[in-house]
Design an enzyme around this catalytic site. Structure first.
Site, PDB file in Angstrom:
ATOM      1  N   SER A 124       0.854  -1.196   0.000  1.00  0.00           N
ATOM      2  CA  SER A 124       0.000   0.000   0.000  1.00  0.00           C
ATOM      3  C   SER A 124       0.882   1.235   0.000  1.00  0.00           C
ATOM      4  CB  SER A 124      -0.888   0.014   1.244  1.00  0.00           C
ATOM      5  OG  SER A 124      -1.384   1.331   1.447  1.00  0.00           O
ATOM      6  N   HIS A 143      -1.367  -1.558  -4.113  1.00  0.00           N
ATOM      7  CA  HIS A 143      -2.617  -1.179  -3.453  1.00  0.00           C
ATOM      8  C   HIS A 143      -2.620   0.334  -3.262  1.00  0.00           C
ATOM      9  CE1 HIS A 143      -6.162  -2.041  -0.958  1.00  0.00           C
ATOM     10  NE2 HIS A 143      -5.719  -1.112  -0.130  1.00  0.00           N
ATOM     11  N   ASP A 186      -4.653   3.518  -1.794  1.00  0.00           N
ATOM     12  CA  ASP A 186      -5.694   3.915  -0.847  1.00  0.00           C
ATOM     13  C   ASP A 186      -6.133   5.359  -1.063  1.00  0.00           C
ATOM     14  OD1 ASP A 186      -6.064   1.621   0.918  1.00  0.00           O
ATOM     15  OD2 ASP A 186      -3.976   1.945   1.497  1.00  0.00           O
ATOM     16  N   MET A 232      -8.618   8.337   0.028  1.00  0.00           N
ATOM     17  CA  MET A 232      -9.435   8.755   1.180  1.00  0.00           C
ATOM     18  C   MET A 232      -9.936  10.175   0.977  1.00  0.00           C
ATOM     19  SD  MET A 232      -6.941   7.481   4.195  1.00  0.00           S
ATOM     20  CE  MET A 232      -6.288   5.827   4.244  1.00  0.00           C
ATOM     21  N   HIS A 265      -8.356   1.181  -3.847  1.00  0.00           N
ATOM     22  CA  HIS A 265      -9.280   1.022  -2.722  1.00  0.00           C
ATOM     23  C   HIS A 265      -9.881   2.389  -2.398  1.00  0.00           C
ATOM     24  CE1 HIS A 265      -9.565  -0.029   1.894  1.00  0.00           C
ATOM     25  NE2 HIS A 265     -10.749   0.103   1.343  1.00  0.00           N
ATOM     26  N   MET A 309     -11.864   4.671  -0.305  1.00  0.00           N
ATOM     27  CA  MET A 309     -12.493   4.945   1.000  1.00  0.00           C
ATOM     28  C   MET A 309     -13.136   6.321   0.890  1.00  0.00           C
ATOM     29  SD  MET A 309      -9.542   3.379   3.436  1.00  0.00           S
ATOM     30  CE  MET A 309      -8.348   3.446   2.130  1.00  0.00           C
ATOM     31  N   MET A 348     -11.514  -5.499   5.773  1.00  0.00           N
ATOM     32  CA  MET A 348     -10.630  -4.582   6.502  1.00  0.00           C
ATOM     33  C   MET A 348     -10.282  -5.220   7.851  1.00  0.00           C
ATOM     34  SD  MET A 348      -9.954  -1.849   4.744  1.00  0.00           S
ATOM     35  CE  MET A 348      -9.015  -1.117   6.066  1.00  0.00           C
ATOM     36  N   PHE A 397      -6.194   4.847   8.333  1.00  0.00           N
ATOM     37  CA  PHE A 397      -4.813   5.051   8.765  1.00  0.00           C
ATOM     38  C   PHE A 397      -3.996   3.778   8.619  1.00  0.00           C
ATOM     39  CE2 PHE A 397      -7.748   7.623  11.212  1.00  0.00           C
ATOM     40  CZ  PHE A 397      -7.256   8.896  11.004  1.00  0.00           C
ATOM     41  N   GLY A 398      -2.725   3.968   8.277  1.00  0.00           N
ATOM     42  CA  GLY A 398      -1.804   2.839   8.262  1.00  0.00           C
ATOM     43  C   GLY A 398      -1.232   2.626   9.649  1.00  0.00           C
ATOM     44  N   ASP A 440      -6.711  -6.266   4.546  1.00  0.00           N
ATOM     45  CA  ASP A 440      -6.054  -4.960   4.494  1.00  0.00           C
ATOM     46  C   ASP A 440      -5.944  -4.351   5.890  1.00  0.00           C
ATOM     47  OD1 ASP A 440      -5.136  -2.450   3.832  1.00  0.00           O
ATOM     48  OD2 ASP A 440      -6.900  -1.874   2.664  1.00  0.00           O
ATOM     49  N   GLY A 441      -4.707  -4.212   6.355  1.00  0.00           N
ATOM     50  CA  GLY A 441      -4.454  -3.522   7.621  1.00  0.00           C
ATOM     51  C   GLY A 441      -3.750  -4.387   8.649  1.00  0.00           C
ATOM     52  N   GLY A 442      -2.590  -3.927   9.074  1.00  0.00           N
ATOM     53  CA  GLY A 442      -1.893  -4.607  10.166  1.00  0.00           C
ATOM     54  C   GLY A 442      -1.180  -5.891   9.790  1.00  0.00           C
ATOM     55  N   GLY A 458       1.294  -2.044   4.179  1.00  0.00           N
ATOM     56  CA  GLY A 458       1.884  -0.714   3.997  1.00  0.00           C
ATOM     57  C   GLY A 458       3.163  -0.577   4.794  1.00  0.00           C
TER      58      GLY A 458
HETATM   59  C1  DX5 Z   1      -6.145   1.665   5.806  1.00  0.00           C
HETATM   60  C2  DX5 Z   1      -5.676   1.295   4.412  1.00  0.00           C
HETATM   61  C3  DX5 Z   1      -4.604   0.265   4.391  1.00  0.00           C
HETATM   62  C4  DX5 Z   1      -3.355   0.674   5.092  1.00  0.00           C
HETATM   63  C5  DX5 Z   1      -2.539  -0.529   5.459  1.00  0.00           C
HETATM   64  O1  DX5 Z   1      -7.243   2.498   5.702  1.00  0.00           O
HETATM   65  O2  DX5 Z   1      -6.747   0.794   3.670  1.00  0.00           O
HETATM   66  O3  DX5 Z   1      -4.308  -0.136   3.071  1.00  0.00           O
HETATM   67  O4  DX5 Z   1      -2.587   1.542   4.348  1.00  0.00           O
HETATM   68  O5  DX5 Z   1      -1.462  -0.091   6.186  1.00  0.00           O
HETATM   69  P1  DX5 Z   1      -0.700  -0.992   7.232  1.00  0.00           P
HETATM   70  O6  DX5 Z   1      -0.169  -2.166   6.475  1.00  0.00           O
HETATM   71  O7  DX5 Z   1       0.378  -0.101   7.711  1.00  0.00           O
HETATM   72  O8  DX5 Z   1      -1.667  -1.386   8.296  1.00  0.00           O
HETATM   73 ZN    ZN Z   2      -6.486  -0.197   1.596  1.00  0.00          ZN
END
Ligand code: DX5
Ligand code: ZN
Length: 217
Positions: free
Chosen positions: A11, A36, A38, A40, A69, A71, A140, A146-147, A178-180, A200
């Protein structure tokens, strides 16, 4: 799908925008196939990231599959613009759309893939009516926006449910998380039936090639 087939989708939210082009090149050299992206809008999620101009710019240099993606609220307003900018796949949020079937058809009519994303608190059953229509379901595993957040373990139940129903009904949508995601939890997540793991921070924090190597080990 067997675990060997999963893909990592970095990401770019976590990239260094000063040297974004070079970082994307590095991903390509390290065998990455999907990027990926993102987007927003400050409404569906509290933060604002980037939009069409950035995608159009990196499209000029990159052949990677652009997994966009969205958002954003009412994504139907911008679907065509994102396709023109270079998206290969557009994922909209279940929570942000009034008429999902309409938007899925619109995305497909523009010649790109369509995914539906669900927030951690949205029940997985919400997307069941669309499983035969979409190319991907994005679950998600953090609060969107947020990353760098911690992976929510409870989301794995949704992945299992999706993998089961896919098998049972002979469907072929992909499952994305996606995430973490990081080098420690990646394999365990993939084993549940995930095809695409978005990462990310785990990819961009430090040295990209070293991070990817450790994630694939
Ligand atoms: C969050 C995004 C993710 C995010 C993932 O809203 O959709 O794609 O960037 O970041 P990490 O891998 O740092 O959790
Ligand atoms: Zn994403």
């Amino acid at each position: 799908m067997s675990i060997e087939n999963y893909k990592i989708a970095p990401s770019i939210l976590a990239a260094d925008f000063n040297i974004l082009g070079r970082q994307i090149e590095e991903l390509e050299k390290n065998g990455i196939e999907l990027l990926h992206i993102d987007v927003m809008d400050g409404l569906f999620v509290p933060s604002i990231s980037f939009g069409m101009p950035l995608i159009a710019s990196i499209r000029q240099e990159s052949r990677l599959f652009f997994d966009v993606h969205l958002m954003i609220e009412k994504p139907e307003r911008y679907v065509e613009d994102f396709v023109i900018s270079g998206a290969d796949s557009i994922t909209v949020h279940y929570e942000a759309c009034d008429d999902l079937l309409k938007i899925i058809n619109r995305v497909h009519s523009l010649g790109v893939e369509c995914g539906i994303a669900i927030n951690p608190e949205t029940p997985v059953e919400s997307v069941y009516p669309y499983l035969s229509e979409v190319d991907m379901i994005l679950t998600m595993s953090v609060r969107p926006g947020f990353g760098g957040q911690r992976f929510k373990e409870e989301v794995l139940e949704k992945v299992e449910a999706l993998a089961d129903i896919r098998k049972e009904k002979g469907l072929d949508f992909q499952i994305e998380i996606d995430g973490g995601v990081n080098k420690r939890n990646l394999r365990r997540i993939a084993e549940k039936g995930v095809d695409i793991l978005v990462a990310g921070t785990a990819v961009f924090d430090g040295k990209i090639s070293k991070n990817l190597k450790e994630m694939r080990r």
